[in-house]
Design an enzyme around this catalytic site. Sequence first.
Site, PDB file in Angstrom:
ATOM      1  N   ASP A  52     -58.450  65.332  -2.072  1.00 28.92           N
ATOM      2  CA  ASP A  52     -57.755  66.218  -3.001  1.00 28.92           C
ATOM      3  C   ASP A  52     -56.871  65.402  -3.943  1.00 28.92           C
ATOM      4  O   ASP A  52     -55.863  64.839  -3.526  1.00 28.92           O
ATOM      5  CB  ASP A  52     -56.879  67.213  -2.217  1.00 28.92           C
ATOM      6  CG  ASP A  52     -56.170  68.185  -3.140  1.00 28.92           C
ATOM      7  OD1 ASP A  52     -56.766  69.239  -3.443  1.00 28.92           O
ATOM      8  OD2 ASP A  52     -55.033  67.898  -3.574  1.00 28.92           O
ATOM      9  N   TYR A  57     -51.697  63.321 -10.767  1.00 32.88           N
ATOM     10  CA  TYR A  57     -51.341  62.305  -9.765  1.00 32.88           C
ATOM     11  C   TYR A  57     -51.555  60.885 -10.294  1.00 32.88           C
ATOM     12  O   TYR A  57     -51.092  59.919  -9.677  1.00 32.88           O
ATOM     13  CB  TYR A  57     -52.144  62.476  -8.465  1.00 32.88           C
ATOM     14  CG  TYR A  57     -51.976  63.808  -7.757  1.00 32.88           C
ATOM     15  CD1 TYR A  57     -50.994  64.725  -8.141  1.00 32.88           C
ATOM     16  CD2 TYR A  57     -52.797  64.160  -6.698  1.00 32.88           C
ATOM     17  CE1 TYR A  57     -50.849  65.943  -7.500  1.00 32.88           C
ATOM     18  CE2 TYR A  57     -52.658  65.380  -6.050  1.00 32.88           C
ATOM     19  CZ  TYR A  57     -51.689  66.269  -6.454  1.00 32.88           C
ATOM     20  OH  TYR A  57     -51.562  67.478  -5.815  1.00 32.88           O
ATOM     21  N   LYS A  82     -57.566  68.708 -10.337  1.00 35.50           N
ATOM     22  CA  LYS A  82     -56.820  69.854 -10.873  1.00 35.50           C
ATOM     23  C   LYS A  82     -56.438  69.642 -12.333  1.00 35.50           C
ATOM     24  O   LYS A  82     -56.171  68.505 -12.756  1.00 35.50           O
ATOM     25  CB  LYS A  82     -55.530  70.075 -10.056  1.00 35.50           C
ATOM     26  CG  LYS A  82     -55.716  70.008  -8.562  1.00 35.50           C
ATOM     27  CD  LYS A  82     -54.461  70.387  -7.797  1.00 35.50           C
ATOM     28  CE  LYS A  82     -54.594  70.074  -6.315  1.00 35.50           C
ATOM     29  NZ  LYS A  82     -54.317  68.671  -5.968  1.00 35.50           N
ATOM     30  N   HIS A 115     -53.757  73.818 -11.679  1.00 32.14           N
ATOM     31  CA  HIS A 115     -52.726  73.259 -10.792  1.00 32.14           C
ATOM     32  C   HIS A 115     -51.554  74.234 -10.581  1.00 32.14           C
ATOM     33  O   HIS A 115     -51.060  74.387  -9.467  1.00 32.14           O
ATOM     34  CB  HIS A 115     -52.227  71.939 -11.380  1.00 32.14           C
ATOM     35  CG  HIS A 115     -51.690  70.975 -10.379  1.00 32.14           C
ATOM     36  ND1 HIS A 115     -51.836  69.618 -10.505  1.00 32.14           N
ATOM     37  CD2 HIS A 115     -51.003  71.164  -9.231  1.00 32.14           C
ATOM     38  CE1 HIS A 115     -51.248  69.014  -9.481  1.00 32.14           C
ATOM     39  NE2 HIS A 115     -50.739  69.931  -8.695  1.00 32.14           N
ATOM     40  N   LEU A 197     -47.559  69.407   6.274  1.00 31.88           N
ATOM     41  CA  LEU A 197     -46.592  68.882   7.251  1.00 31.88           C
ATOM     42  C   LEU A 197     -45.167  69.072   6.736  1.00 31.88           C
ATOM     43  O   LEU A 197     -44.232  68.469   7.263  1.00 31.88           O
ATOM     44  CB  LEU A 197     -46.862  67.391   7.501  1.00 31.88           C
ATOM     45  CG  LEU A 197     -48.246  67.044   8.056  1.00 31.88           C
ATOM     46  CD1 LEU A 197     -48.484  65.533   8.017  1.00 31.88           C
ATOM     47  CD2 LEU A 197     -48.400  67.573   9.477  1.00 31.88           C
ATOM     48  N   ILE A 235     -54.821  69.597   3.940  1.00 30.74           N
ATOM     49  CA  ILE A 235     -55.035  68.311   3.254  1.00 30.74           C
ATOM     50  C   ILE A 235     -53.819  67.390   3.400  1.00 30.74           C
ATOM     51  O   ILE A 235     -53.157  67.046   2.426  1.00 30.74           O
ATOM     52  CB  ILE A 235     -55.360  68.542   1.755  1.00 30.74           C
ATOM     53  CG1 ILE A 235     -54.385  69.575   1.137  1.00 30.74           C
ATOM     54  CG2 ILE A 235     -56.799  68.991   1.567  1.00 30.74           C
ATOM     55  CD1 ILE A 235     -54.481  69.676  -0.399  1.00 30.74           C
ATOM     56  N   LYS A 237     -51.385  64.220   3.628  1.00 30.76           N
ATOM     57  CA  LYS A 237     -51.362  62.929   2.919  1.00 30.76           C
ATOM     58  C   LYS A 237     -50.679  61.897   3.793  1.00 30.76           C
ATOM     59  O   LYS A 237     -49.665  62.174   4.435  1.00 30.76           O
ATOM     60  CB  LYS A 237     -50.597  63.085   1.603  1.00 30.76           C
ATOM     61  CG  LYS A 237     -50.242  61.781   0.897  1.00 30.76           C
ATOM     62  CD  LYS A 237     -48.824  61.320   1.196  1.00 30.76           C
ATOM     63  CE  LYS A 237     -48.483  59.985   0.562  1.00 30.76           C
ATOM     64  NZ  LYS A 237     -47.167  59.476   0.985  1.00 30.76           N
ATOM     65  N   VAL A 239     -50.094  57.329   3.608  1.00 31.67           N
ATOM     66  CA  VAL A 239     -50.548  55.993   3.186  1.00 31.67           C
ATOM     67  C   VAL A 239     -50.598  55.051   4.393  1.00 31.67           C
ATOM     68  O   VAL A 239     -50.889  53.869   4.249  1.00 31.67           O
ATOM     69  CB  VAL A 239     -49.624  55.395   2.092  1.00 31.67           C
ATOM     70  CG1 VAL A 239     -49.711  56.206   0.810  1.00 31.67           C
ATOM     71  CG2 VAL A 239     -48.179  55.281   2.579  1.00 31.67           C
ATOM     72  N   ARG A 243     -51.451  56.871  10.826  1.00 33.83           N
ATOM     73  CA  ARG A 243     -51.227  58.314  10.627  1.00 33.83           C
ATOM     74  C   ARG A 243     -52.468  58.993  10.041  1.00 33.83           C
ATOM     75  O   ARG A 243     -52.765  60.135  10.376  1.00 33.83           O
ATOM     76  CB  ARG A 243     -50.045  58.541   9.691  1.00 33.83           C
ATOM     77  CG  ARG A 243     -48.715  58.219  10.319  1.00 33.83           C
ATOM     78  CD  ARG A 243     -47.620  58.343   9.283  1.00 33.83           C
ATOM     79  NE  ARG A 243     -46.304  58.231   9.870  1.00 33.83           N
ATOM     80  CZ  ARG A 243     -45.196  58.209   9.145  1.00 33.83           C
ATOM     81  NH1 ARG A 243     -45.253  58.283   7.825  1.00 33.83           N
ATOM     82  NH2 ARG A 243     -44.029  58.115   9.739  1.00 33.83           N
ATOM     83  N   ASN A 247     -53.960  62.092  12.050  1.00 33.18           N
ATOM     84  CA  ASN A 247     -54.083  63.420  11.430  1.00 33.18           C
ATOM     85  C   ASN A 247     -55.524  63.931  11.449  1.00 33.18           C
ATOM     86  O   ASN A 247     -55.776  65.080  11.115  1.00 33.18           O
ATOM     87  CB  ASN A 247     -53.566  63.389   9.988  1.00 33.18           C
ATOM     88  CG  ASN A 247     -52.081  63.095   9.919  1.00 33.18           C
ATOM     89  OD1 ASN A 247     -51.381  63.154  10.932  1.00 33.18           O
ATOM     90  ND2 ASN A 247     -51.582  62.770   8.734  1.00 33.18           N
TER      91      ASN A 247
END
Length: 280
Positions: A52, A57, A82, A115, A197, A235, A237, A239, A243, A247
């Site tokens: 996504d 972004y 988006k 968006h 989250l 969805i 996220k 980095v 994790r 997830n």
Amino acid sequence: MSSNIQTTQVPALTLNDGNEIPQLGFGVFQVPPADTAGVVAHALRTGYRLIDTAAAYGNESGVGEAVANSGLAREEVYVTTKLWNDDHGRERTRRAFEASLERLGLDDVDLYLIHWPAPGRGRYIETWEALCELKDSGRTRSIGVSNFTVEHLERVIDATGVVPAVNQIELHPEFQQRELREFHRERGIATEAWSPLGKGRVMEHPVIGELAAAHGRTPAQVVLRWHLQLGNIVIPKSVTPSRIEENFRLFDFELGEEEMDRLAKLDTGRRIGPDPLRFG
Ligand code: NDP
């Protein structure tokens, strides 16, 4: 490379246009552009098959690079992007869509979303009409919206007769959006949860900690499992490689009815992101 990519166990949901979408995906908001290809490559190796992104972004190129280098066939990866608020309006939408495809390096996307409704600009209906045309052209398989309220949804449906396949909205245990989810259910719109989250914050809640300990899981896994059991597309996220993997490990445990009820009580009605009636 494709041979060592694990087979994904993520269930697919069928959208109101007949297309399928993986129920768990990977979001890249605030993933720095220079890091995006690497982070998305790790997500794809882990087994995620939905990415996504958004024009806003600034990292569509990195997403495209990771998909291209993944060894996966194009049809194995579900790509969402988006349309940003400045590009509302028929002509601007067409141009913005082409620019997104160009940056992604793709001939088409799986899902294109408005968006934000940006009601102050007064152009989301015209913009939705433009998305309907893009779907007819076949260059996006599905079309949907993001941050739309019941009123915005009713207006685009009344104007075009086309029901968005997806509404991507802020949704986490402290902001559960029951009324909007009920409207989605009645109209056959899939609910996709952003900041699932709560940007990492909701996981500090003691009830979530208790449930995590009871299942031998992490708080993030409990929250994501809750979303899946509600039927949301989710969805998260990250980095952080560990994790990203954590997830994704959601398919070998289940929350009981009583545990779902305890999580239902955590709703405070307070959003952490912008208010769609004012933003844009
Ligand atoms: P999330 O709820 O996914 O939270 C992300 C934060 O949680 C990051 O700080 C991340 O840290 C941390 N985190 C992730 N996994 C764990 C874990 N297992 N344990 C502890 N901390 C963790 O927030 P986002 O706002 O990023 O939302 C997800 C996606 O939703 C976005 O990437 C975007 O695709 C979409 N979105 C859409 C919006 C819209 O208007 N349509 C608005 C906002 C988001 P770290 O990265 O450092 O590991």
